[in-house]
Write an enzyme that holds these catalytic residues in place. Structure first.
Site, mmCIF file in Angstrom:
data_model
loop_
_atom_site.group_PDB
_atom_site.id
_atom_site.type_symbol
_atom_site.label_atom_id
_atom_site.label_comp_id
_atom_site.label_asym_id
_atom_site.label_seq_id
_atom_site.Cartn_x
_atom_site.Cartn_y
_atom_site.Cartn_z
ATOM 1 N N GLU A 81 -6.861 15.479 -2.877
ATOM 2 C CA GLU A 81 -8.173 15.572 -2.234
ATOM 3 C C GLU A 81 -8.032 15.565 -0.727
ATOM 4 O O GLU A 81 -7.142 14.907 -0.177
ATOM 5 C CB GLU A 81 -9.014 14.344 -2.565
ATOM 6 C CG GLU A 81 -9.242 14.124 -4.009
ATOM 7 C CD GLU A 81 -9.852 12.753 -4.259
ATOM 8 O OE1 GLU A 81 -10.249 12.511 -5.380
ATOM 9 O OE2 GLU A 81 -9.911 11.923 -3.326
ATOM 10 N N CYS A 94 -9.608 13.874 6.691
ATOM 11 C CA CYS A 94 -8.875 12.799 6.027
ATOM 12 C C CYS A 94 -7.898 13.441 5.048
ATOM 13 O O CYS A 94 -8.320 14.090 4.084
ATOM 14 C CB CYS A 94 -9.896 11.906 5.318
ATOM 15 S SG CYS A 94 -9.158 10.588 4.383
ATOM 16 N N CYS A 101 -0.479 7.239 -6.138
ATOM 17 C CA CYS A 101 -0.076 6.173 -5.210
ATOM 18 C C CYS A 101 0.632 5.080 -6.005
ATOM 19 O O CYS A 101 0.272 4.791 -7.139
ATOM 20 C CB CYS A 101 -1.329 5.617 -4.528
ATOM 21 S SG CYS A 101 -0.965 4.372 -3.281
ATOM 22 N N CYS A 105 -3.639 -1.046 -5.372
ATOM 23 C CA CYS A 105 -4.636 -1.975 -4.841
ATOM 24 C C CYS A 105 -5.749 -2.088 -5.890
ATOM 25 O O CYS A 105 -6.140 -1.082 -6.492
ATOM 26 C CB CYS A 105 -5.186 -1.487 -3.500
ATOM 27 S SG CYS A 105 -3.905 -1.378 -2.236
ATOM 28 N N CYS A 108 -8.869 0.359 -5.754
ATOM 29 C CA CYS A 108 -8.705 1.728 -5.248
ATOM 30 C C CYS A 108 -8.286 2.666 -6.381
ATOM 31 O O CYS A 108 -7.308 2.395 -7.090
ATOM 32 C CB CYS A 108 -7.653 1.738 -4.139
ATOM 33 S SG CYS A 108 -7.348 3.384 -3.482
ATOM 34 N N CYS A 323 -11.264 7.013 -1.819
ATOM 35 C CA CYS A 323 -9.949 7.361 -2.319
ATOM 36 C C CYS A 323 -9.861 7.682 -3.803
ATOM 37 O O CYS A 323 -10.156 6.845 -4.637
ATOM 38 C CB CYS A 323 -9.040 6.166 -2.071
ATOM 39 S SG CYS A 323 -7.940 6.459 -0.760
HETATM 40 N N1 SAH Z 1 -2.567 3.725 1.579
HETATM 41 C C1 SAH Z 1 -3.243 3.787 2.827
HETATM 42 C C2 SAH Z 1 -4.159 4.995 2.984
HETATM 43 C C3 SAH Z 1 -5.015 5.373 1.802
HETATM 44 S S1 SAH Z 1 -6.393 4.359 1.355
HETATM 45 C C4 SAH Z 1 -4.012 2.514 3.088
HETATM 46 O O1 SAH Z 1 -4.032 1.643 2.215
HETATM 47 O O2 SAH Z 1 -4.552 2.351 4.175
HETATM 48 C C5 SAH Z 1 -7.541 4.657 2.617
HETATM 49 C C6 SAH Z 1 -8.573 3.541 2.765
HETATM 50 O O3 SAH Z 1 -9.621 3.660 1.782
HETATM 51 C C7 SAH Z 1 -7.977 2.176 2.624
HETATM 52 O O4 SAH Z 1 -8.444 1.315 3.629
HETATM 53 C C8 SAH Z 1 -8.505 1.764 1.259
HETATM 54 O O5 SAH Z 1 -8.474 0.399 1.140
HETATM 55 C C9 SAH Z 1 -9.890 2.383 1.261
HETATM 56 N N2 SAH Z 1 -10.551 2.499 -0.035
HETATM 57 C C10 SAH Z 1 -10.002 2.770 -1.228
HETATM 58 N N3 SAH Z 1 -10.943 2.765 -2.206
HETATM 59 C C11 SAH Z 1 -12.123 2.475 -1.598
HETATM 60 C C12 SAH Z 1 -13.459 2.335 -2.050
HETATM 61 N N4 SAH Z 1 -13.764 2.470 -3.343
HETATM 62 N N5 SAH Z 1 -14.421 2.039 -1.144
HETATM 63 C C13 SAH Z 1 -14.120 1.912 0.166
HETATM 64 N N6 SAH Z 1 -12.866 2.042 0.664
HETATM 65 C C14 SAH Z 1 -11.885 2.317 -0.208
#
Ligand code: SAH
Length: 339
Positions: A81, A94, A101, A105, A108, A323
């Site tokens: 994406e 972005c 990944c 997390c 995510c 994400c």
């Molecule tokens: N791995 C890297 C970059 C990808 S995630 C990182 O962790 O920074 C990009 C951002 O989107 C991260 O801050 C992540 O925590 C956030 N993110 C993921 N899922 C989300 C969601 N459902 N709502 C808001 N932010 C989210």
């Protein structure tokens, strides 16, 4: 430099590499035969040895707030994406850096289907080139490595793609408008600092309490928060390379009074910008965004502690722009069809 070396080894003039770069990234010619200041034998040699890779657009969604999300298919049929977020005169791109990944997390979607592979340099740069065409006549003004994947886990390709994007022979994108977001890989933050590339860095913090962070972000067990913050301080080097802390507010996880107090203390200990973002809900996790009352209390505590922050409502909620959300939705649709 790689192209120069390759051309010299094949006994072609090394300086043609700059001309080739200009044709590709500045004049946007995807055809070697049209590179008129390059000798004909060399054009034929290039066509025999290289090709212009493409991303195939599978789906495009536009949110009511203008955010656009593209689902691209790669040559091996994997999908990624890319999102463009308009804000006033700015259009932030972005980009994804990996297929899937590894970091899992807890909130995510990108990590949910696991990790498949790193993106190639061409696949990263093609996201820029394709998105630019798709949003024309608007122009991309900022690039964030904040899509699917962990940029610092695909370090070499991410750095190489930034070099091409920012090179004066390439796209010549302004370095200070490029930023990488990481879940916190201390060793790689240090390496990024030593490379002195001149880009910005964000940390996905999400909790200022290390034990709590470990529960949501397993990477914190390998690289505990205190170490990551030390590495960020070194990276920032008194604001020369600003760092940002990203804090996604999630109900029943990090939105209580004590969370805000810990966050305030941490944010004041480091020269940084703080971004508070509302959790983008999805059907695949039970996590939710906090209520407006909880959010107000959280913000008030930060203000009372004189912490400067920006508060962003989630963008592109209606098009699953967080994400991995489009990709996961698509995968479910596909599997339903298969059934
Ligand atoms: N791995 C890297 C970059 C990808 S995630 C990182 O962790 O920074 C990009 C951002 O989107 C991260 O801050 C992540 O925590 C956030 N993110 C993921 N899922 C989300 C969601 N459902 N709502 C808001 N932010 C989210």
């Amino acid at each position: 430099k790689e192209l120069e070396k390759f051309l010299s080894e094949k006994r072609y003039p090394f300086f043609s590499s700059k001309q080739i770069f200009k044709w590709i990234y500045q004049k946007r010619k995807e055809d070697f035969s049209k590179m008129s200041d390059i000798s004909k034998p060399m054009r034929a040699f290039l066509a025999d040895n290289f090709y212009f890779s493409k991303l195939k657009l599978l789906e495009e969604l536009t949110s009511c707030d203008g955010t656009k999300k593209f689902l691209f298919v790669l040559e091996d049929s994997s999908s990624i994406e890319t999102v463009v977020i308009p804000e006033g005169q700015r259009n932030t791109l972005c980009v994804s850096t990996q297929v899937g990944c590894k970091f899992s997390c807890g909130f995510c979607l990108s990590g949910r289907a696991g990790f498949k592979r790193n993106l190639k340099v061409s696949e990263i740069i093609n996201q820029y080139l394709e998105a630019e065409k798709l949003i024309s006549p608007r122009e991309i003004t900022n690039i964030v490595f904040m899509g699917i994947g962990e940029p610092l886990d695909n370090f070499d390709n991410v750095i190489k793609s930034i070099e091409v994007l920012t090179s004066s022979f390439g796209i010549h994108f302004v370095k200070r408008r490029v930023s990488i977001s990481t879940a916190g890989i201390t060793a790689k933050i240090k390496e990024l600092k030593s490379r002195n590339i001149g880009i910005k860095l964000s940390l996905s913090l999400h909790s200022a309490d290390s034990d709590k962070r470990s529960k949501m972000m397993p990477i914190n067990k390998k690289y505990p928060l205190a170490e990551v913050i030390e590495a960020l301080k070194e990276f920032s080097h008194k604001g020369k390379f600003p760092v940002t802390l990203e804090y996604v507010l999630i109900k029943d996880f990090n939105s209580q009074r004590e969370d805000a107090l810990k966050l305030a203390k941490l944010a004041k200990s480091i020269d940084c910008k703080l971004n508070i973002i509302l959790y983008n809900q999805s059907q695949y996790f039970s996590w939710e965004a906090p209520s407006s009352k909880e959010i107000d209390i959280f913000k008030k505590i930060l203000k009372a502690k004189n912490v400067l922050f920006t508060f962003r409502k989630a963008r592109g909620n209606d098009i699953l722009a967080a994400c991995g959300q489009l990709k996961s939705d698509f995968a479910v649709e596909e599997s339903r069809e298969n059934v």
